[in-house]
Design a protein around this motif. Structure first.
Motif, PDB file in Angstrom:
ATOM      1  N   TRP A  39      -4.044 -22.156  -7.879  1.00  0.00           N
ATOM      2  CA  TRP A  39      -4.747 -23.250  -8.544  1.00  0.00           C
ATOM      3  C   TRP A  39      -3.800 -24.027  -9.459  1.00  0.00           C
ATOM      4  O   TRP A  39      -3.815 -25.264  -9.471  1.00  0.00           O
ATOM      5  CB  TRP A  39      -5.925 -22.692  -9.342  1.00  0.00           C
ATOM      6  CG  TRP A  39      -6.597 -23.718 -10.198  1.00  0.00           C
ATOM      7  CD1 TRP A  39      -7.482 -24.674  -9.800  1.00  0.00           C
ATOM      8  CD2 TRP A  39      -6.415 -23.906 -11.598  1.00  0.00           C
ATOM      9  NE1 TRP A  39      -7.865 -25.434 -10.865  1.00  0.00           N
ATOM     10  CE2 TRP A  39      -7.223 -24.985 -11.992  1.00  0.00           C
ATOM     11  CE3 TRP A  39      -5.648 -23.257 -12.557  1.00  0.00           C
ATOM     12  CZ2 TRP A  39      -7.272 -25.433 -13.294  1.00  0.00           C
ATOM     13  CZ3 TRP A  39      -5.706 -23.704 -13.857  1.00  0.00           C
ATOM     14  CH2 TRP A  39      -6.501 -24.771 -14.213  1.00  0.00           C
ATOM     15  N   ARG A  42      -1.480 -26.148  -7.382  1.00  0.00           N
ATOM     16  CA  ARG A  42      -2.198 -27.309  -6.847  1.00  0.00           C
ATOM     17  C   ARG A  42      -2.399 -28.365  -7.930  1.00  0.00           C
ATOM     18  O   ARG A  42      -2.220 -29.559  -7.693  1.00  0.00           O
ATOM     19  CB  ARG A  42      -3.542 -26.871  -6.280  1.00  0.00           C
ATOM     20  CG  ARG A  42      -4.354 -28.035  -5.717  1.00  0.00           C
ATOM     21  CD  ARG A  42      -5.666 -27.567  -5.172  1.00  0.00           C
ATOM     22  NE  ARG A  42      -5.425 -26.779  -3.965  1.00  0.00           N
ATOM     23  CZ  ARG A  42      -6.396 -26.281  -3.221  1.00  0.00           C
ATOM     24  NH1 ARG A  42      -7.650 -26.461  -3.562  1.00  0.00           N
ATOM     25  NH2 ARG A  42      -6.110 -25.613  -2.138  1.00  0.00           N
ATOM     26  N   MET A  45       0.933 -30.071  -8.543  1.00  0.00           N
ATOM     27  CA  MET A  45       1.282 -30.969  -7.446  1.00  0.00           C
ATOM     28  C   MET A  45       0.464 -32.257  -7.493  1.00  0.00           C
ATOM     29  O   MET A  45       0.992 -33.344  -7.239  1.00  0.00           O
ATOM     30  CB  MET A  45       1.082 -30.261  -6.112  1.00  0.00           C
ATOM     31  CG  MET A  45       2.117 -29.198  -5.848  1.00  0.00           C
ATOM     32  SD  MET A  45       1.820 -28.246  -4.357  1.00  0.00           S
ATOM     33  CE  MET A  45       2.047 -29.503  -3.103  1.00  0.00           C
ATOM     34  N   ARG A  46      -0.797 -32.127  -7.837  1.00  0.00           N
ATOM     35  CA  ARG A  46      -1.616 -33.347  -7.974  1.00  0.00           C
ATOM     36  C   ARG A  46      -1.155 -34.191  -9.148  1.00  0.00           C
ATOM     37  O   ARG A  46      -1.169 -35.417  -9.073  1.00  0.00           O
ATOM     38  CB  ARG A  46      -3.083 -32.983  -8.154  1.00  0.00           C
ATOM     39  CG  ARG A  46      -3.725 -32.547  -6.868  1.00  0.00           C
ATOM     40  CD  ARG A  46      -5.200 -32.321  -7.055  1.00  0.00           C
ATOM     41  NE  ARG A  46      -5.799 -31.874  -5.794  1.00  0.00           N
ATOM     42  CZ  ARG A  46      -7.003 -31.388  -5.677  1.00  0.00           C
ATOM     43  NH1 ARG A  46      -7.773 -31.271  -6.749  1.00  0.00           N
ATOM     44  NH2 ARG A  46      -7.465 -31.004  -4.511  1.00  0.00           N
ATOM     45  N   MET A  50       2.051 -35.295  -5.479  1.00  0.00           N
ATOM     46  CA  MET A  50       2.463 -34.705  -4.199  1.00  0.00           C
ATOM     47  C   MET A  50       1.274 -34.417  -3.289  1.00  0.00           C
ATOM     48  O   MET A  50       1.443 -33.848  -2.224  1.00  0.00           O
ATOM     49  CB  MET A  50       3.237 -33.409  -4.446  1.00  0.00           C
ATOM     50  CG  MET A  50       4.601 -33.633  -5.046  1.00  0.00           C
ATOM     51  SD  MET A  50       5.513 -32.096  -5.231  1.00  0.00           S
ATOM     52  CE  MET A  50       5.736 -31.591  -3.547  1.00  0.00           C
ATOM     53  N   SER A  51       0.061 -34.749  -3.711  1.00  0.00           N
ATOM     54  CA  SER A  51      -1.120 -34.480  -2.911  1.00  0.00           C
ATOM     55  C   SER A  51      -1.970 -35.728  -2.822  1.00  0.00           C
ATOM     56  O   SER A  51      -1.871 -36.625  -3.656  1.00  0.00           O
ATOM     57  CB  SER A  51      -1.902 -33.347  -3.564  1.00  0.00           C
ATOM     58  OG  SER A  51      -3.029 -33.031  -2.782  1.00  0.00           O
ATOM     59  N   HIS A  52      -2.810 -35.782  -1.809  1.00  0.00           N
ATOM     60  CA  HIS A  52      -3.683 -36.966  -1.642  1.00  0.00           C
ATOM     61  C   HIS A  52      -4.835 -36.932  -2.590  1.00  0.00           C
ATOM     62  O   HIS A  52      -5.555 -36.098  -2.776  1.00  0.00           O
ATOM     63  CB  HIS A  52      -4.208 -37.037  -0.218  1.00  0.00           C
ATOM     64  CG  HIS A  52      -3.131 -37.147   0.809  1.00  0.00           C
ATOM     65  ND1 HIS A  52      -1.960 -37.829   0.610  1.00  0.00           N
ATOM     66  CD2 HIS A  52      -3.040 -36.653   2.053  1.00  0.00           C
ATOM     67  CE1 HIS A  52      -1.217 -37.755   1.683  1.00  0.00           C
ATOM     68  NE2 HIS A  52      -1.856 -37.022   2.586  1.00  0.00           N
TER      69      HIS A  52
END
Length: 52
Positions: A39, A42, A45-46, A50-52
């Motif tokens: 978590w 993630r 990365m957000r 780096m994430s949609h």
């Protein structure tokens, strides 16, 4: 089941239920720690896009 300690006193081993409970607790703790780490990765990365 008993065994002799270094001091010569006989002590009893933990029951199989106690051992199984410890195994389950350690397993659940490791799974929870892995979930928290995933978590957090993630989330990081957000935060950097780096994430949609």
């Amino acid at each position: 089941m008993q065994y002799r300690s270094d001091k010569g006193a006989a002590t009893t081993l933990p029951s199989w239920r106690s051992r199984l409970l410890w195994l389950a607790l350690i397993w659940a703790g490791s799974v929870a720690a892995l979930g928290v780490a995933a978590w957090a990765m993630r989330l990081a990365m957000r935060a950097i896009g780096m994430s949609h």
